[in-house]
Design a protein around this motif. Structure first.
Motif, mmCIF file in Angstrom:
data_model
loop_
_atom_site.group_PDB
_atom_site.id
_atom_site.type_symbol
_atom_site.label_atom_id
_atom_site.label_comp_id
_atom_site.label_asym_id
_atom_site.label_seq_id
_atom_site.Cartn_x
_atom_site.Cartn_y
_atom_site.Cartn_z
ATOM 1 N N ALA A 120 -19.224 27.506 15.700
ATOM 2 C CA ALA A 120 -18.682 28.248 16.840
ATOM 3 C C ALA A 120 -19.434 29.557 17.076
ATOM 4 O O ALA A 120 -19.767 29.898 18.222
ATOM 5 N N ALA A 121 -19.726 30.291 16.008
ATOM 6 C CA ALA A 121 -20.427 31.569 16.159
ATOM 7 C C ALA A 121 -21.838 31.360 16.704
ATOM 8 O O ALA A 121 -22.315 32.124 17.553
ATOM 9 N N ASP A 122 -22.520 30.304 16.226
ATOM 10 C CA ASP A 122 -23.872 30.032 16.693
ATOM 11 C C ASP A 122 -23.871 29.539 18.137
ATOM 12 O O ASP A 122 -24.829 29.787 18.892
ATOM 13 N N PHE A 123 -22.829 28.821 18.529
ATOM 14 C CA PHE A 123 -22.719 28.351 19.904
ATOM 15 C C PHE A 123 -22.501 29.529 20.848
ATOM 16 O O PHE A 123 -23.086 29.602 21.933
ATOM 17 N N ALA A 124 -21.643 30.465 20.446
ATOM 18 C CA ALA A 124 -21.274 31.571 21.327
ATOM 19 C C ALA A 124 -22.349 32.652 21.421
ATOM 20 O O ALA A 124 -22.432 33.361 22.429
ATOM 21 N N ALA A 125 -23.174 32.783 20.385
ATOM 22 C CA ALA A 125 -24.142 33.893 20.334
ATOM 23 C C ALA A 125 -25.087 33.926 21.536
ATOM 24 O O ALA A 125 -25.225 34.970 22.185
ATOM 25 N N PRO A 126 -25.776 32.833 21.901
ATOM 26 C CA PRO A 126 -26.685 32.916 23.055
ATOM 27 C C PRO A 126 -25.962 33.106 24.384
ATOM 28 O O PRO A 126 -26.585 33.530 25.367
ATOM 29 N N LEU A 127 -24.665 32.815 24.425
ATOM 30 C CA LEU A 127 -23.890 33.029 25.644
ATOM 31 C C LEU A 127 -23.399 34.465 25.758
ATOM 32 O O LEU A 127 -22.898 34.881 26.803
ATOM 33 N N GLU A 128 -23.517 35.218 24.648
ATOM 34 C CA GLU A 128 -23.018 36.599 24.562
ATOM 35 C C GLU A 128 -21.520 36.642 24.870
ATOM 36 O O GLU A 128 -21.030 37.516 25.586
ATOM 37 N N LEU A 129 -20.807 35.660 24.312
ATOM 38 C CA LEU A 129 -19.359 35.578 24.477
ATOM 39 C C LEU A 129 -18.714 35.359 23.126
ATOM 40 O O LEU A 129 -19.313 34.798 22.209
ATOM 41 N N GLU A 130 -17.473 35.796 23.013
ATOM 42 C CA GLU A 130 -16.638 35.441 21.869
ATOM 43 C C GLU A 130 -15.761 34.278 22.298
ATOM 44 O O GLU A 130 -15.155 34.337 23.367
ATOM 45 N N PRO A 131 -15.654 33.219 21.507
ATOM 46 C CA PRO A 131 -14.782 32.111 21.900
ATOM 47 C C PRO A 131 -13.338 32.578 22.080
ATOM 48 O O PRO A 131 -12.781 33.263 21.223
ATOM 49 N N ALA A 132 -12.757 32.212 23.219
ATOM 50 C CA ALA A 132 -11.358 32.583 23.485
ATOM 51 C C ALA A 132 -10.396 31.621 22.814
ATOM 52 O O ALA A 132 -9.229 31.947 22.611
ATOM 53 N N GLY A 133 -10.879 30.412 22.487
ATOM 54 C CA GLY A 133 -10.021 29.432 21.833
ATOM 55 C C GLY A 133 -10.844 28.357 21.157
ATOM 56 O O GLY A 133 -11.905 27.963 21.659
ATOM 57 N N LEU A 134 -10.374 27.895 19.999
ATOM 58 C CA LEU A 134 -11.025 26.833 19.241
ATOM 59 C C LEU A 134 -9.997 25.728 19.013
ATOM 60 O O LEU A 134 -8.961 25.965 18.381
ATOM 61 N N VAL A 135 -10.281 24.542 19.531
ATOM 62 C CA VAL A 135 -9.329 23.428 19.440
ATOM 63 C C VAL A 135 -9.959 22.311 18.628
ATOM 64 O O VAL A 135 -11.026 21.783 18.990
ATOM 65 N N ALA A 136 -9.311 21.928 17.541
ATOM 66 C CA ALA A 136 -9.840 20.885 16.654
ATOM 67 C C ALA A 136 -9.634 19.504 17.251
ATOM 68 O O ALA A 136 -8.718 19.268 18.045
#
Length: 421
Positions: free
Chosen positions: A346-362
């Motif tokens: 999740a952190a690696d996915f969000a980094a290039p978007l310059e966003l913090e994930p608002a929600g993580l759904v398994a």
């Protein structure tokens, strides 16, 4: 009752009906009144029974401002709070500040006082109170204030628009949109309109176990005559505070729309409902671009793989250019932890978007599949499922109700909070 008294009663009713004849119907707002005297409570209660208030939710409580503070210590605030107080001007302003930590941003406040003081009126309105009335009040006065706040054609739009779009097909953007819409309606007892914009393949009608005869197709193809009354006839009721504008999900025609095809629908929905959730299909054309550019908030739903990351990056960059003065899109990562599937953290996915994930759904096909097959939201079939907390968190974030109720802090000003609405 004497004939004279009956005549006076009839005259009063006639005068009141004449006073409200020109008022527009009140949209789907929630209103709660906290009164100290029966003389104020009764006209407000009568207003709740008027046909123009048929869509609104109005409840009358006794106890005044102190009862409101106690009540909202553990409950969300409605679109409008009406407060009666017999305190003098100095005491009234001080007691209102007790609402500071329990009043959600965006709620409007009308005060009914017992002191005809122009200085108090100016002070309260300058500080963010929507209106100050002097008791005794009449039913038409109450109706006129509510109509002025929510039914005035020149007023700012009532509804907050939230668009959900998938970074890639099949990532569950519709499922997330439907569950968040349901959570908003349940958590805040605030009316939500969910519009399924995927006319050929929409699933909202299935997910909510609905089969309406009409829906979004009639609204879009009759945009020239679309108004609040017409839109209301097209809605299917899914829950106490949730209405659905369903897609036909038929292939009997093609759905090629111009850039502004959904503008009239969105603007009409904003005038009638506090929260409007748009389920936008995964496609890129003039109308999807226009919708995503105009709404108040955008949520991008993505799965944690490379194709989703590329698409999400393109979406985020494009929306930042289209919406330079708005907050960036919110990122929701869905279908996490699929067994044996390599995925991007999740952190690696969000980094290039310059966003913090608002929600993580398994990933949980059993739970979500069971809910879908029964036409229910995940919170209805399993209220303790981890995804419910995620959807509730998103509901708070999208409505601006993300501040927890807590004890009053010195110096916190109700009026400053009201000015942020």
């Amino acid at each position: 009752m004497s004939d004279a008294m009956k005549g006076a009663d009839t005259s009063l009713l006639h005068d009141e009906s004449a006073s409200v004849d020109g008022l527009r119907p009140i949209p789907r707002v929630s209103v709660q009144a906290f009164c100290e005297t029966e003389g104020v409570a009764k006209p407000i209660q009568r207003a709740s029974e008027d046909r123009r208030m048929a869509k609104a939710h109005l409840r009358v409580h006794m106890g005044g401002i102190r009862a409101a503070v106690e009540h909202y210590g553990s409950a969300p605030t409605p679109n409008l709070i009406i407060l009666e107080s017999r305190l003098p001007p100095d005491g009234l302003a001080a007691e209102l500040e007790g609402l500071a930590d329990v009043c959600d941003p965006g709620s409007k406040v009308v005060v009914i006082g017992h002191h005809n003081d122009i200085g108090l009126y100016r002070d309260l309105t300058r500080r963010g109170i929507s209106e100050y009335l002097v008791a005794p009040v009449t039913m038409p006065e109450v109706m006129a204030v509510i109509a002025g706040l929510f039914a005035d054609p020149d007023a700012a739009p009532l509804g907050r628009t939230i668009a959900f779009v998938g970074a890639k097909g099949g990532v569950g953007a519709s499922t997330v949109a439907h569950n968040v819409a349901w959570s908003i309606s349940r958590l805040f007892s605030s009316d939500v309109l969910l519009a399924d914009l995927d006319l050929p393949f929409g699933t909202a009608n299935i997910n909510f176990d609905q089969d309406p005869a009409q829906g979004i197709a009639e609204a879009v193809f009759s945009a020239d005559r679309l108004d609040e009354v017409f839109l209301d006839r097209l809605l299917a009721r899914c829950a106490d505070h949730l209405s659905l504008l369903a897609a036909p999900s038929l292939l009997d025609r093609t759905y090629d729309f111009g850039a502004e095809a959904f503008t009239a629908l969105i603007e009409t929905a904003q005038r009638t409902t506090p929260v409007v959730v748009l389920d936008v299909p995964h496609s890129w054309n003039d109308w999807t671009r226009s919708v995503l550019a105009k709404v108040d908030e955008v949520a991008i739903v993505a799965a944690p793989d490379l194709a989703n990351l590329r698409n999400a990056k393109n979406l985020v960059d494009t929306l930042r250019r289209l919406r330079p003065n708005d907050r960036p899109p919110r990122l929701v990562l869905n279908q996490l932890s699929i067994p044996k599937r390599p995925e991007i953290a999740a952190a690696d996915f969000a980094a290039p978007l310059e966003l913090e994930p608002a929600g993580l759904v398994a990933f949980d096909p059993a739970a979500f599949g069971n809910a879908a097959n029964n036409g229910r939201m995940i919170g209805e079939v399993d209220g303790k499922h981890p995804a419910v907390e995620v959807f509730n968190t998103l509901a708070h974030a999208f409505t601006g109700r993300n501040e927890a109720k807590r004890a009053k802090r010195p110096g916190l000003d109700l009026f400053a909070r009201l000015r942020r609405k």
